[in-house]
Motif scaffolding. Sequence first.
Motif, short mmCIF file in Angstrom:
data_model
loop_
_atom_site.label_atom_id
_atom_site.label_comp_id
_atom_site.label_asym_id
_atom_site.label_seq_id
_atom_site.Cartn_x
_atom_site.Cartn_y
_atom_site.Cartn_z
N LEU A 56 50.75 24.11 19.88
CA LEU A 56 52.00 23.98 20.64
C LEU A 56 51.74 23.43 22.04
O LEU A 56 52.48 22.59 22.54
CB LEU A 56 52.73 25.33 20.71
N ALA A 57 50.67 23.90 22.68
CA ALA A 57 50.31 23.39 24.01
C ALA A 57 49.99 21.91 23.93
O ALA A 57 50.45 21.12 24.78
CB ALA A 57 49.14 24.18 24.58
N ALA A 58 49.22 21.50 22.93
CA ALA A 58 48.86 20.08 22.77
C ALA A 58 50.10 19.24 22.47
O ALA A 58 50.25 18.14 23.01
CB ALA A 58 47.84 19.93 21.64
N MET A 59 51.01 19.76 21.65
CA MET A 59 52.25 19.04 21.36
C MET A 59 53.09 18.88 22.63
O MET A 59 53.69 17.82 22.86
CB MET A 59 53.06 19.78 20.29
N SER A 60 53.13 19.91 23.45
CA SER A 60 53.88 19.85 24.71
C SER A 60 53.30 18.78 25.62
O SER A 60 54.04 18.00 26.22
CB SER A 60 53.84 21.22 25.40
N GLN A 61 51.98 18.72 25.71
CA GLN A 61 51.34 17.70 26.54
C GLN A 61 51.64 16.29 26.02
O GLN A 61 51.93 15.39 26.80
CB GLN A 61 49.84 17.93 26.60
N ARG A 62 51.56 16.11 24.69
CA ARG A 62 51.86 14.79 24.11
C ARG A 62 53.30 14.38 24.38
O ARG A 62 53.60 13.23 24.67
CB ARG A 62 51.55 14.77 22.61
N ARG A 63 54.21 15.34 24.30
CA ARG A 63 55.62 15.06 24.55
C ARG A 63 55.83 14.60 26.00
O ARG A 63 56.54 13.64 26.26
CB ARG A 63 56.45 16.31 24.25
N LEU A 64 55.23 15.31 26.94
CA LEU A 64 55.33 14.92 28.34
C LEU A 64 54.76 13.52 28.55
O LEU A 64 55.35 12.70 29.27
CB LEU A 64 54.56 15.89 29.23
N ASP A 65 53.64 13.25 27.92
CA ASP A 65 53.00 11.95 28.03
C ASP A 65 53.95 10.86 27.51
O ASP A 65 54.21 9.86 28.20
CB ASP A 65 51.70 11.96 27.22
N THR A 66 54.52 11.06 26.34
CA THR A 66 55.45 10.09 25.76
C THR A 66 56.66 9.88 26.65
O THR A 66 57.08 8.74 26.90
CB THR A 66 55.91 10.58 24.37
N LYS A 67 57.23 10.95 27.14
CA LYS A 67 58.43 10.86 27.98
C LYS A 67 58.14 10.27 29.35
O LYS A 67 59.03 9.73 30.00
CB LYS A 67 59.09 12.23 28.13
N SER A 68 56.91 10.34 29.82
CA SER A 68 56.55 9.82 31.14
C SER A 68 56.55 8.30 31.19
O SER A 68 56.79 7.72 32.25
CB SER A 68 55.18 10.34 31.55
N PHE A 69 56.27 7.64 30.08
CA PHE A 69 56.11 6.19 30.10
C PHE A 69 57.34 5.48 30.66
O PHE A 69 57.22 4.57 31.48
CB PHE A 69 55.77 5.64 28.72
N THR A 88 50.26 7.21 28.29
CA THR A 88 51.04 6.40 29.22
C THR A 88 50.12 5.50 30.04
O THR A 88 50.40 4.32 30.23
CB THR A 88 51.89 7.31 30.14
N THR A 89 48.99 6.05 30.50
CA THR A 89 48.01 5.24 31.23
C THR A 89 47.52 4.09 30.37
O THR A 89 47.46 2.94 30.82
CB THR A 89 46.84 6.12 31.70
N ARG A 90 47.18 4.37 29.12
CA ARG A 90 46.72 3.31 28.21
C ARG A 90 47.78 2.22 28.05
O ARG A 90 47.46 1.03 28.10
CB ARG A 90 46.41 3.89 26.83
N ARG A 91 49.00 2.64 27.84
CA ARG A 91 50.09 1.65 27.65
C ARG A 91 50.29 0.82 28.91
O ARG A 91 50.46 -0.40 28.83
CB ARG A 91 51.39 2.36 27.28
N LEU A 92 50.25 1.46 30.06
CA LEU A 92 50.41 0.72 31.31
C LEU A 92 49.28 -0.29 31.49
O LEU A 92 49.51 -1.44 31.89
CB LEU A 92 50.48 1.67 32.49
N HIS A 93 48.06 0.11 31.18
CA HIS A 93 46.92 -0.80 31.30
C HIS A 93 47.01 -1.94 30.28
O HIS A 93 46.71 -3.09 30.62
CB HIS A 93 45.61 -0.04 31.15
#
Length: 191
Positions: A56-69, A88-93
């Motif tokens: 659940l913690a890992a899913m929460s982090q992935r969700r934040l990452d996805t929503k941050s982009f 998000t960093t990878r996508r931006l780069h």
Amino acid sequence: MHRVGVLHAFVTGVSRFNPGARVEELKGRLKRHDVLQNAYLIARRIGAPDRVAGELAAMSQRRLDTKSFEWASNSSVFIYYRGCGQETTRRLHRERSETLCVMEEVNCHIEWQTGILAEECRRIGISGVLPSQAYRDKLVEAYNEADLILCPSRFVAKSFEAKGFAPAKLLVNNFGLSAPTNAPSKATAKD
């Protein structure tokens, strides 16, 4: 950042039920994604198995990452807590974005941290509490992908330097408060 007018968005997974999470002054800039974080907190509170709470913690982090982009791609600087911004960093780069990606790390380098934990575990005779190799590898990858790493102390920065990171990649912003210049002297006992 908000007070000086440079905050584009504040994307957070901090539970809206946490009294410290009230940030009304951000108005439309606050983007709250806390459903999975709340599920994680409930799982911990009811004693769910570690693997369930961990997922659940890992899913929460992935969700934040996805929503941050969405917000990061329209910003000049993307500051994120470790584990919550790597994709998000990878996508931006990949998209050759001009957005500067800054990962906030509150602990020393994961390999330095693991070494300290391993030594203490050996010293007191316990096992099974070290971060997994997969987790460590993911963090090291995230460290390498970030443009800069925000460190809360010189000790944290030194742990990164010891693992080969250039000082120019490390920003030190100490946690804590400056001592007041008009601090009272030691209290005296009253008769």
